[in-house]
Design a protein around this motif. Structure first.
Motif, PDB file in Angstrom:
ATOM      1  N   ALA A  75      21.350  55.783  24.429  1.00  0.00           N
ATOM      2  CA  ALA A  75      21.751  55.490  23.201  1.00  0.00           C
ATOM      3  C   ALA A  75      21.002  54.577  22.398  1.00  0.00           C
ATOM      4  O   ALA A  75      20.605  54.714  20.953  1.00  0.00           O
ATOM      5  CB  ALA A  75      23.327  54.883  23.226  1.00  0.00           C
TER       6      ALA A  75
ATOM      7  N   ARG B 147      17.766  56.301  21.185  1.00  0.00           N
ATOM      8  CA  ARG B 147      18.230  57.118  19.873  1.00  0.00           C
ATOM      9  C   ARG B 147      18.075  56.494  18.513  1.00  0.00           C
ATOM     10  O   ARG B 147      17.683  56.647  17.472  1.00  0.00           O
ATOM     11  CB  ARG B 147      19.547  57.949  19.970  1.00  0.00           C
ATOM     12  CG  ARG B 147      19.220  59.128  20.915  1.00  0.00           C
ATOM     13  CD  ARG B 147      20.440  60.118  20.795  1.00  0.00           C
ATOM     14  NE  ARG B 147      20.924  60.508  22.343  1.00  0.00           N
ATOM     15  CZ  ARG B 147      21.990  60.080  22.747  1.00  0.00           C
ATOM     16  NH1 ARG B 147      23.024  59.498  21.931  1.00  0.00           N
ATOM     17  NH2 ARG B 147      22.272  60.210  24.099  1.00  0.00           N
TER      18      ARG B 147
ATOM     19  N   THR C 228      14.612  55.418  17.888  1.00  0.00           N
ATOM     20  CA  THR C 228      13.884  56.449  17.530  1.00  0.00           C
ATOM     21  C   THR C 228      14.098  56.831  16.076  1.00  0.00           C
ATOM     22  O   THR C 228      13.123  57.066  15.369  1.00  0.00           O
ATOM     23  CB  THR C 228      14.177  57.787  18.301  1.00  0.00           C
ATOM     24  OG1 THR C 228      13.794  57.488  19.723  1.00  0.00           O
ATOM     25  CG2 THR C 228      13.506  59.135  17.775  1.00  0.00           C
ATOM     26  N   SER C 229      15.303  56.524  15.606  1.00  0.00           N
ATOM     27  CA  SER C 229      15.873  56.735  14.360  1.00  0.00           C
ATOM     28  C   SER C 229      15.130  55.425  13.380  1.00  0.00           C
ATOM     29  O   SER C 229      14.569  55.851  12.304  1.00  0.00           O
ATOM     30  CB  SER C 229      17.192  56.774  14.177  1.00  0.00           C
ATOM     31  OG  SER C 229      17.673  56.724  12.607  1.00  0.00           O
TER      32      SER C 229
END
Length: 147
Positions: free
Chosen positions: A26, A29, A32-33
């Motif tokens: 999590a 992610r 990455t965003s």
């Protein structure tokens, strides 16, 4: 064998590792965003509109029926054109550096908290030994008997 498997799974280390993997995925992610949606556009703006995702070297021919842009990495990749996407690598490398730095900050904060707790324990006075307590009681009793 089932009993051994249950014992293995019930160990604290396995459960901790499972939680760490889930949280790590999590967290990945989120980073990455952060990289794709916030940091890389800012870097692109600073460098005059550079878009690292479209930096690539075409390693093969474009299919005959291809209708997309010849300069669009995502479209070419979707069409099956072999590409060397070094811009995507730059984005992922920046992503890794951000994750590594955030983990460094977390470990550093935990180490500082641990050091503070350790310092509190070390500065607390050690309780007196039993013989010292007994000698003090004897002393106090002798003082109390004097007229």
């Amino acid at each position: 064998m089932l009993g051994e498997f249950k014992a293995f799974i019930a160990r604290g280390n396995v459960l901790d590792l499972a939680v760490a993997v889930i949280i790590g995925a999590a967290f990945g992610r989120i980073v990455t965003s952060l990289t794709d949606d916030i940091i890389m556009p800012v870097i692109g703006k600073i460098t005059g509109g550079l878009d690292f995702s479209n930096y690539f070297v075409r390693m093969g021919d474009v299919p005959a029926g291809y209708v997309g842009s010849i300069n669009n990495y995502a479209d070419l990749k979707k069409a099956g054109v072999p590409l060397l996407g070094y811009g995507q690598f730059i984005t992922i490398a920046v992503n890794f550096l951000i994750v590594a730095f955030i983990i460094f900050l977390l470990v550093r904060a935990v180490n500082r908290l641990t050091e503070r707790d350790r310092a509190k324990v070390e500065t607390a006075p050690a309780p007196d030994a039993a013989d010292v307590v007994l000698l003090r009681e004897i002393r106090d009793e002798l003082r109390a008997r004097r007229p």
